[in-house]
Design a protein around this motif. Structure first.
Motif, short mmCIF file in Angstrom:
data_model
loop_
_atom_site.label_atom_id
_atom_site.label_comp_id
_atom_site.label_asym_id
_atom_site.label_seq_id
_atom_site.Cartn_x
_atom_site.Cartn_y
_atom_site.Cartn_z
N LEU A 2 52.85 -41.27 21.35
CA LEU A 2 51.62 -41.75 20.71
C LEU A 2 51.72 -43.23 20.39
O LEU A 2 50.80 -44.00 20.66
CB LEU A 2 51.34 -40.96 19.43
CG LEU A 2 50.87 -39.52 19.59
CD1 LEU A 2 50.82 -38.83 18.24
CD2 LEU A 2 49.52 -39.47 20.26
N ARG A 3 52.84 -43.60 19.80
CA ARG A 3 52.99 -45.01 19.40
C ARG A 3 53.06 -45.92 20.62
O ARG A 3 52.49 -47.01 20.62
CB ARG A 3 54.24 -45.17 18.53
CG ARG A 3 54.29 -46.49 17.83
CD ARG A 3 55.39 -46.52 16.81
NE ARG A 3 55.42 -47.79 16.12
CZ ARG A 3 56.33 -48.12 15.24
NH1 ARG A 3 57.28 -47.26 14.92
NH2 ARG A 3 56.31 -49.30 14.67
N ALA A 4 53.71 -45.48 21.66
CA ALA A 4 53.76 -46.29 22.88
C ALA A 4 52.37 -46.49 23.46
O ALA A 4 52.08 -47.53 24.05
CB ALA A 4 54.68 -45.62 23.91
N GLY A 5 51.49 -45.52 23.26
CA GLY A 5 50.13 -45.61 23.75
C GLY A 5 49.29 -46.66 23.05
O GLY A 5 48.21 -47.04 23.54
N TRP A 6 49.76 -47.15 21.90
CA TRP A 6 49.02 -48.19 21.20
C TRP A 6 48.88 -49.45 22.04
O TRP A 6 47.94 -50.22 21.86
CB TRP A 6 49.67 -48.52 19.87
CG TRP A 6 49.65 -47.40 18.88
CD1 TRP A 6 49.00 -46.20 19.00
CD2 TRP A 6 50.31 -47.37 17.61
NE1 TRP A 6 49.22 -45.43 17.88
CE2 TRP A 6 50.01 -46.12 17.02
CE3 TRP A 6 51.11 -48.26 16.92
CZ2 TRP A 6 50.49 -45.75 15.76
CZ3 TRP A 6 51.59 -47.90 15.67
CH2 TRP A 6 51.28 -46.66 15.10
N ALA A 7 49.79 -49.69 22.95
CA ALA A 7 49.73 -50.88 23.81
C ALA A 7 48.47 -50.90 24.66
O ALA A 7 47.98 -51.98 25.03
CB ALA A 7 50.97 -50.95 24.70
N ALA A 8 47.92 -49.74 24.95
CA ALA A 8 46.70 -49.67 25.76
C ALA A 8 45.50 -50.31 25.06
O ALA A 8 44.51 -50.64 25.71
CB ALA A 8 46.38 -48.22 26.10
N HIS A 9 45.59 -50.50 23.76
CA HIS A 9 44.50 -51.12 22.99
C HIS A 9 44.58 -52.65 23.01
O HIS A 9 43.71 -53.31 22.44
CB HIS A 9 44.52 -50.65 21.54
CG HIS A 9 44.36 -49.17 21.40
ND1 HIS A 9 43.21 -48.51 21.76
CD2 HIS A 9 45.21 -48.22 20.93
CE1 HIS A 9 43.36 -47.22 21.52
NE2 HIS A 9 44.55 -47.02 21.03
N GLY A 10 45.61 -53.19 23.62
CA GLY A 10 45.81 -54.63 23.65
C GLY A 10 46.86 -55.06 22.62
O GLY A 10 47.12 -54.37 21.64
N ALA A 65 51.82 -36.31 13.47
CA ALA A 65 52.75 -35.87 14.52
C ALA A 65 54.19 -36.23 14.15
O ALA A 65 55.10 -35.42 14.35
CB ALA A 65 52.36 -36.50 15.86
N ARG A 66 54.40 -37.42 13.60
CA ARG A 66 55.75 -37.84 13.21
C ARG A 66 56.31 -36.93 12.13
O ARG A 66 57.49 -36.54 12.20
CB ARG A 66 55.73 -39.29 12.75
CG ARG A 66 57.12 -39.82 12.41
CD ARG A 66 57.10 -41.28 12.04
NE ARG A 66 56.62 -41.46 10.68
CZ ARG A 66 56.62 -42.62 10.04
NH1 ARG A 66 57.05 -43.71 10.67
NH2 ARG A 66 56.18 -42.72 8.82
N ALA A 67 55.50 -36.58 11.15
CA ALA A 67 55.97 -35.70 10.07
C ALA A 67 56.38 -34.34 10.64
O ALA A 67 57.44 -33.79 10.29
CB ALA A 67 54.89 -35.55 9.01
N ARG A 68 55.54 -33.77 11.50
CA ARG A 68 55.88 -32.47 12.10
C ARG A 68 57.14 -32.58 12.96
O ARG A 68 58.02 -31.72 12.90
CB ARG A 68 54.71 -31.97 12.96
CG ARG A 68 53.56 -31.44 12.17
CD ARG A 68 52.53 -30.75 13.05
NE ARG A 68 51.95 -31.60 14.06
CZ ARG A 68 50.89 -32.38 13.89
NH1 ARG A 68 50.29 -32.42 12.73
NH2 ARG A 68 50.43 -33.12 14.88
#
Length: 179
Positions: A2-10, A65-68
């Protein structure tokens, strides 16, 4: 992922999201909306609260997701029953002995039956949220409810009535630890 996907936002949005996450991790029990407003103020307008929503939903999805994930990794070596889809991905990331059982997705009635048989029910919640009905369902079935620490539970539940934990910031791959 999920966090790696943040790059798709610029790059600029990714940096803001990481800055908000860093600020949240410094004070996890604090409300997250003021952090988002403080970090993303250059592109959001407080008179238009919906401008905060994309940041909130992205961060909230990640934090849940991180907590789970962290809690589940810590519980994999213990005789634990995991109900719901997706736990196989966590189990595949666990590199030690595993005593957990992955039950997969179950109908609500079957989950209620399992809670009724349990002595301990573990729940995760983001610390800035209030609670989740699962902890009260567990208590109604005479199980110990063990849940993520939240600011609301700290204020509203009588002392000692709800066992709360704060997941480790970076779980140890070799030892089951929740705090």
């Amino acid at each position: 992922m999920l966090r790696a996907g943040w790059a798709a936002h610029g790059e600029a949005v990714e940096q803001r999201l990481n800055d908000i996450l860093d600020a949240h991790d410094q004070a996890p029990l604090e409300p997250v909306i003021p952090l988002i407003a403080a970090v993303a103020h250059a592109v959001t307008r407080l008179e238009e609260p919906e401008s905060l929503y994309p940041y909130f939903v992205t961060l909230d999805t990640y934090l849940r997701a991180r907590a789970r994930w962290r809690t589940a990794l810590a519980l994999m070596p213990l005789p634990t029953l995991f109900i719901g889809p997706g736990w196989d991905r966590v189990a595949s990331a666990h590199d030690g002995p595993m005593r957990a059982t992955l039950a997969g997705e179950q109908p609500a009635g079957a989950v209620a039956d399992q809670i009724g048989k349990a002595k301990l029910v573990v729940n995760t919640c983001t610390p800035y949220h209030g609670s989740h009905e699962r902890i009260f369902q567990a208590m109604a079935h005479r199980a110990v409810s063990f849940t993520t620490e939240t600011s609301w539970l700290r204020l509203m539940s009588p002392a000692g009535s709800v066992a709360q934990f704060r997941p480790a910031s970076k779980p140890s791959p070799s030892a089951p630890r929740l705090c």
